[in-house]
Design a protein around this motif. Structure first.
Motif, PDB file in Angstrom:
ATOM      1  N   ARG B  13      42.931  32.405  42.249  1.00 27.20           N
ATOM      2  CA  ARG B  13      42.450  31.022  42.272  1.00 27.20           C
ATOM      3  C   ARG B  13      41.697  30.739  40.985  1.00 27.20           C
ATOM      4  O   ARG B  13      41.101  31.639  40.383  1.00 27.20           O
ATOM      5  CB  ARG B  13      41.509  30.784  43.467  1.00 27.20           C
ATOM      6  CG  ARG B  13      42.226  30.684  44.809  1.00 27.20           C
ATOM      7  CD  ARG B  13      42.967  29.366  44.925  1.00 27.20           C
ATOM      8  NE  ARG B  13      43.700  29.219  46.157  1.00 27.20           N
ATOM      9  CZ  ARG B  13      44.975  29.512  46.294  1.00 27.20           C
ATOM     10  NH1 ARG B  13      45.657  30.018  45.276  1.00 27.20           N
ATOM     11  NH2 ARG B  13      45.588  29.310  47.448  1.00 27.20           N
ATOM     12  N   ARG B  15      38.548  28.652  39.185  1.00 26.02           N
ATOM     13  CA  ARG B  15      37.219  28.208  39.578  1.00 26.02           C
ATOM     14  C   ARG B  15      37.260  26.796  40.149  1.00 26.02           C
ATOM     15  O   ARG B  15      37.913  25.926  39.590  1.00 26.02           O
ATOM     16  CB  ARG B  15      36.275  28.246  38.377  1.00 26.02           C
ATOM     17  CG  ARG B  15      35.755  29.628  38.037  1.00 26.02           C
ATOM     18  CD  ARG B  15      34.852  29.605  36.821  1.00 26.02           C
ATOM     19  NE  ARG B  15      35.589  29.206  35.633  1.00 26.02           N
ATOM     20  CZ  ARG B  15      35.017  28.922  34.468  1.00 26.02           C
ATOM     21  NH1 ARG B  15      33.712  28.975  34.344  1.00 26.02           N
ATOM     22  NH2 ARG B  15      35.743  28.589  33.431  1.00 26.02           N
ATOM     23  N   VAL B  82      35.515  28.158  44.646  1.00 27.04           N
ATOM     24  CA  VAL B  82      35.324  29.554  44.259  1.00 27.04           C
ATOM     25  C   VAL B  82      34.762  29.671  42.852  1.00 27.04           C
ATOM     26  O   VAL B  82      35.028  28.851  41.976  1.00 27.04           O
ATOM     27  CB  VAL B  82      36.639  30.362  44.374  1.00 27.04           C
ATOM     28  CG1 VAL B  82      37.101  30.433  45.823  1.00 27.04           C
ATOM     29  CG2 VAL B  82      37.724  29.805  43.464  1.00 27.04           C
ATOM     30  N   SER B  87      35.282  37.066  43.176  1.00 28.73           N
ATOM     31  CA  SER B  87      36.369  38.027  43.012  1.00 28.73           C
ATOM     32  C   SER B  87      35.988  39.343  43.669  1.00 28.73           C
ATOM     33  O   SER B  87      34.965  39.944  43.326  1.00 28.73           O
ATOM     34  CB  SER B  87      36.664  38.256  41.524  1.00 28.73           C
ATOM     35  OG  SER B  87      37.128  37.076  40.913  1.00 28.73           O
ATOM     36  N   VAL B 113      39.410  35.366  40.838  1.00 27.41           N
ATOM     37  CA  VAL B 113      39.080  34.003  40.414  1.00 27.41           C
ATOM     38  C   VAL B 113      39.086  33.952  38.892  1.00 27.41           C
ATOM     39  O   VAL B 113      38.360  34.700  38.232  1.00 27.41           O
ATOM     40  CB  VAL B 113      37.705  33.566  40.954  1.00 27.41           C
ATOM     41  CG1 VAL B 113      37.376  32.142  40.490  1.00 27.41           C
ATOM     42  CG2 VAL B 113      37.680  33.639  42.473  1.00 27.41           C
TER      43      VAL B 113
END
Lengths: 110, 114
Positions: B13, B15, B82, B87, B113
């Motif tokens: 993902r 941020r 996130v 992470s 992340v």
């Protein structure tokens, strides 16, 4: 709250040698469990100790629960490369909360 | 005899995005635990759920994190917005009976992340 400490954090062992890892709880435990996590894997249950002073063996692994039910040890004899991984102890408190130690990461020199 | 299942196994993902991690407990188990493992560190308890109930969320960060275990379907750990510090590997474990202590772990979801 309950704290579970493990020492050493890292254990580098020559193949064929023995070693011991220790687990200490700040409070009296209902039982203690040991788990093994291989590199890149997930924790896998090894054994559970319930009685004060209990000793259990799994082949080359010997697990012991202290008389006061606050500490435990794992002793491995004749270390093999298959023993590589991180060994976690986890203490179950009287209110059924399981607290994991930080683990002992074992590496083996062939 | 299916064990604990988690998906996805790997999740990337950026941020600010949301991450949804799923856990299906072992057949017959109704208690789910979520743990976070940072690189080179141990397992940190996050939350303990039973079907439709959060029993103990003392390890969950107060913001951005939530968990549920609906009557039907898997348990979900949700991380909103996130950040790189999220992470980690997220493991779930299940047990059968209240107070049953041996926990069976899933393979984990490794969240990265960017």
């Amino acid at each position: 709250g309950q704290q579970v400490m493990q020492i050493p954090q890292y254990q580098h062992v020559q193949e064929g040698e023995d070693f011991t890892t220790y687990c200490n709880s700040s409070t009296t435990l209902s039982n203690i469990q040991w788990y093994k996590q291989r590199p890149g894997g997930h924790p896998v249950f090894l054994i559970q100790l319930v009685k004060s002073g209990e000793v259990k063996k799994q082949k080359r692994l010997t697990f012991q629960f202290g008389e006061a039910k606050k500490n435990s040890s794992l002793h491995i004899t004749a270390t093999q490369t298959t023993d590589v991984g991180t060994y976690f102890c986890a203490g179950l408190s009287n209110d059924y909360k399981l607290s994991f130690g930080a683990g002992t990461t074992v590496t083996v020199r062939a | 005899n299916a064990g604990v299942m988690q998906n996805p196994r790997h999740l990337v993902r950026r941020r600010g995005q949301e991450a949804r991690l799923r856990c299906s407990p072992m057949k017959g188990h109704s208690h789910v635990y979520w743990y976070r493992q940072l690189p080179e560190e141990g397992l940190k308890f996050m939350v303990y759920l039973q079907k439709e109930n959060i029993i103990d969320e003392s390890g969950m960060p107060k913001e951005r994190f939530s968990a549920e275990f609906p009557k039907e379907g898997p348990s979900i750990l949700r991380i909103q917005q996130v950040v790189r510090g999220d992470s980690a590997a997220y493991f779930c474990a299940s047990t059968g009976l209240a107070g049953e202590d041996t926990q069976y772990f899933g393979p984990g979801t490794r969240l990265t992340v960017l």
